[in-house]
Write a protein that holds these residues in place. Structure first.
Motif, PDB file in Angstrom:
ATOM      1  N   HIS A   4      -1.187  -1.426  -4.404  1.00  0.00           N
ATOM      2  CA  HIS A   4      -2.339  -0.533  -4.309  1.00  0.00           C
ATOM      3  C   HIS A   4      -1.817   0.879  -4.053  1.00  0.00           C
ATOM      4  O   HIS A   4      -1.143   1.119  -3.043  1.00  0.00           O
ATOM      5  CB  HIS A   4      -3.279  -0.970  -3.175  1.00  0.00           C
ATOM      6  CG  HIS A   4      -3.690  -2.394  -3.283  1.00  0.00           C
ATOM      7  ND1 HIS A   4      -4.601  -2.858  -4.193  1.00  0.00           N
ATOM      8  CD2 HIS A   4      -3.267  -3.496  -2.585  1.00  0.00           C
ATOM      9  CE1 HIS A   4      -4.769  -4.151  -4.056  1.00  0.00           C
ATOM     10  NE2 HIS A   4      -3.961  -4.577  -3.084  1.00  0.00           N
ATOM     11  N   ILE A   5      -2.147   1.796  -4.975  1.00  0.00           N
ATOM     12  CA  ILE A   5      -1.621   3.159  -4.934  1.00  0.00           C
ATOM     13  C   ILE A   5      -2.760   4.120  -4.592  1.00  0.00           C
ATOM     14  O   ILE A   5      -3.833   4.080  -5.177  1.00  0.00           O
ATOM     15  CB  ILE A   5      -0.986   3.542  -6.281  1.00  0.00           C
ATOM     16  CG1 ILE A   5       0.190   2.612  -6.587  1.00  0.00           C
ATOM     17  CG2 ILE A   5      -0.511   4.990  -6.265  1.00  0.00           C
ATOM     18  CD1 ILE A   5       0.774   2.786  -7.961  1.00  0.00           C
ATOM     19  N   ASN A  16       0.861  -1.177   0.000  1.00  0.00           N
ATOM     20  CA  ASN A  16       0.000   0.000   0.000  1.00  0.00           C
ATOM     21  C   ASN A  16       0.904   1.235   0.000  1.00  0.00           C
ATOM     22  O   ASN A  16       1.732   1.406   0.905  1.00  0.00           O
ATOM     23  CB  ASN A  16      -0.896   0.015   1.234  1.00  0.00           C
ATOM     24  CG  ASN A  16      -1.843  -1.172   1.246  1.00  0.00           C
ATOM     25  OD1 ASN A  16      -2.485  -1.476   0.243  1.00  0.00           O
ATOM     26  ND2 ASN A  16      -1.929  -1.860   2.376  1.00  0.00           N
ATOM     27  N   VAL A  17       0.724   2.081  -0.996  1.00  0.00           N
ATOM     28  CA  VAL A  17       1.569   3.256  -1.162  1.00  0.00           C
ATOM     29  C   VAL A  17       0.684   4.492  -1.230  1.00  0.00           C
ATOM     30  O   VAL A  17      -0.278   4.541  -2.019  1.00  0.00           O
ATOM     31  CB  VAL A  17       2.441   3.154  -2.432  1.00  0.00           C
ATOM     32  CG1 VAL A  17       3.283   4.414  -2.606  1.00  0.00           C
ATOM     33  CG2 VAL A  17       3.335   1.933  -2.367  1.00  0.00           C
ATOM     34  N   LEU A  18       1.003   5.478  -0.416  1.00  0.00           N
ATOM     35  CA  LEU A  18       0.330   6.768  -0.424  1.00  0.00           C
ATOM     36  C   LEU A  18       1.376   7.822  -0.771  1.00  0.00           C
ATOM     37  O   LEU A  18       2.388   7.951  -0.074  1.00  0.00           O
ATOM     38  CB  LEU A  18      -0.280   7.069   0.949  1.00  0.00           C
ATOM     39  CG  LEU A  18      -0.890   8.461   1.132  1.00  0.00           C
ATOM     40  CD1 LEU A  18      -2.116   8.638   0.265  1.00  0.00           C
ATOM     41  CD2 LEU A  18      -1.231   8.700   2.599  1.00  0.00           C
ATOM     42  N   PHE A  19       1.153   8.553  -1.863  1.00  0.00           N
ATOM     43  CA  PHE A  19       2.146   9.556  -2.261  1.00  0.00           C
ATOM     44  C   PHE A  19       1.443  10.806  -2.745  1.00  0.00           C
ATOM     45  O   PHE A  19       0.316  10.776  -3.242  1.00  0.00           O
ATOM     46  CB  PHE A  19       3.054   9.007  -3.361  1.00  0.00           C
ATOM     47  CG  PHE A  19       2.439   8.997  -4.733  1.00  0.00           C
ATOM     48  CD1 PHE A  19       2.669  10.029  -5.624  1.00  0.00           C
ATOM     49  CD2 PHE A  19       1.619   7.958  -5.137  1.00  0.00           C
ATOM     50  CE1 PHE A  19       2.110  10.035  -6.883  1.00  0.00           C
ATOM     51  CE2 PHE A  19       1.048   7.943  -6.403  1.00  0.00           C
ATOM     52  CZ  PHE A  19       1.299   8.990  -7.288  1.00  0.00           C
ATOM     53  N   GLY A  20       2.105  11.922  -2.565  1.00  0.00           N
ATOM     54  CA  GLY A  20       1.605  13.203  -3.022  1.00  0.00           C
ATOM     55  C   GLY A  20       2.748  14.127  -3.359  1.00  0.00           C
ATOM     56  O   GLY A  20       3.796  14.117  -2.697  1.00  0.00           O
ATOM     57  N   LEU A  21       2.574  14.949  -4.396  1.00  0.00           N
ATOM     58  CA  LEU A  21       3.604  15.872  -4.868  1.00  0.00           C
ATOM     59  C   LEU A  21       3.183  17.331  -4.700  1.00  0.00           C
ATOM     60  O   LEU A  21       3.588  18.184  -5.475  1.00  0.00           O
ATOM     61  CB  LEU A  21       3.944  15.578  -6.323  1.00  0.00           C
ATOM     62  CG  LEU A  21       4.469  14.169  -6.616  1.00  0.00           C
ATOM     63  CD1 LEU A  21       4.691  13.978  -8.097  1.00  0.00           C
ATOM     64  CD2 LEU A  21       5.733  13.893  -5.842  1.00  0.00           C
TER      65      LEU A  21
END
Length: 382
Positions: A334-335, A304-309
């Motif tokens: 799962h992104i 499980n990956v949570l990313f924000g730019l």
């Protein structure tokens, strides 16, 4: 005869048991898989865990972030019993308990009966003043008058020397001596500094002549040195130019030789690839690599990956690039995008099994094949 047969029987049983044990070990190595499991997280907590096991033995490694930094420990277990513990990184608190505190060094007491520095300087100055007084009161003070008369002061009285033919009392006042012409002191001065017979004009002419000859000699030597330096510089430049030309010609020859060797190797390599046994060996090697890659990949996993730019534009662009490979990771990855904050968090785990036999047996058949041997012999000639 019966004893001999029993001995042979015992030897046969021992050899059979040894061979059976070796076969059992080989079969276990080939067909019992090596299991592995990896888990980790990145976010509020940072850490990871790796576990590798085979039969009844396992090795685990834990790494996590603490207030003091990264802390890592590895453990080796057999039948679930911890055999050895290894500190990978971080600080072990148990080591501090076993450390012995170093003994404090005793302070050395300073003792001395000598005088202080100020007292020593004062005594030294007093001694110097005494010496100066003695020198001032020495038997001869100096010379007075231009006529040659000198006044000398003795320890017990004064002694005066007249012009010519005068008499002077000795230090004790009992004996006397005559002085004709110049005194002994003037004679000594004349002996040291010259007779004084030469005239100033002669001195000047001699000095001028010596100065001229010295200047001429200096100019001649300077010109000769400058000419020698010029010749030396020209010779050095010529030698350097010759060396550079030799290097250029040598490098040119080397480049041409390398070019010829590369062309020959290229031709041999093309012929090597066109051989049928080489093509068979390459095809079997590709199949073996596919099996190895498939065997090493994890069988189960979840990430499980949570990313924000920080901005929706950048986050959307990155998400579009990642989704191009969706068929490859849709089962386990799962992104979740974050459009208004700059952050990244991850939580993952995966595990798999590695069968050594599925890689070793095909590799053994490939190495023992005739095509591989012929390919290897031809490759050595290239």
């Amino acid at each position: 005869m019966g004893i001999f047969l029993t001995i042979l029987k015992i030897l046969g049983i021992v050899l059979a048991s040894i061979v059976g044990l070796l076969l059992l070990i080989i079969l276990l190595v080939l067909f019992v898989p090596v299991t592995y499991k990896v888990s980790g997280e990145y976010g509020d907590k940072i850490g990871g865990r790796v576990k590798v096991g085979w039969l009844f033995a396992s090795a685990t490694g834990n790494i996590k972030k603490t207030d003091d930094g990264m802390d890592g420990i590895a453990k080796l277990k057999v039948f679930g019993i911890s055999i050895k513990k290894i500190r990978l990184m971080g600080h072990d608190d148990t080591e501090d308990k076993h450390k012995v505190k170093p003994k404090k060094e005793k302070k050395n007491k300073k003792s001395g009966t000598g005088k202080a520095p100020d007292e020593r300087t004062e005594t030294g100055n007093s001694q110097m003043s005494d010496l100066e007084n003695d020198l001032v009161n020495s038997p001869v003070n100096g010379l007075k008058n231009n006529t040659g008369a000198a006044d000398t002061t003795g320890i017990n009285g004064n002694v005066r020397v007249g012009e010519t033919g005068g008499k002077a009392d000795s230090i004790n006042g009992n004996e006397s001596f005559d002085i004709d012409g110049e005194s002994d002191i003037n004679k000594e001065i004349d002996r040291i500094f010259g007779t004084g017979d030469e005239t100033p004009e002669e001195d000047k002419t001699a000095d001028e002549n010596s100065g001229k000859t010295a200047d001429e000699d200096v100019n001649k030597t300077a010109d000769e040195d400058s000419e020698k330096e010029k010749v030396g510089i020209i010779e050095k430049l010529r030698l350097k130019a010759l060396k550079i030309l030799e290097k250029i010609s040598g490098t040119k020859d080397k480049v041409l030789d390398k070019k010829d060797t590369l062309i020959r190797k290229k031709d041999h390599f093309i012929e090597f690839l066109d051989k049928p046994y080489t093509k068979n060996t390459i095809a079997r090697g590709k199949k073996l690599l596919k099996k190895v890659f498939k065997n090493l990949l994890p069988r189960k996993g979840n990430a499980n990956v949570l990313f924000g730019l920080k901005t929706p534009e950048k986050t959307g662009a990155m998400l579009g690039k990642v989704c191009m490979f969706y068929p490859l990771y849709h089962k386990w990855l799962h992104i979740t995008p974050e459009f208004y904050e700059k952050k990244i968090e991850a939580d993952l785990w995966f595990k798999g099994r590695i069968f050594i036999g599925s890689m070793a047996i095909p590799a053994l058949f490939l190495v023992l094949s005739k095509d591989f041997k012929r390919t290897r012999n031809l490759a050595k000639k290239i």
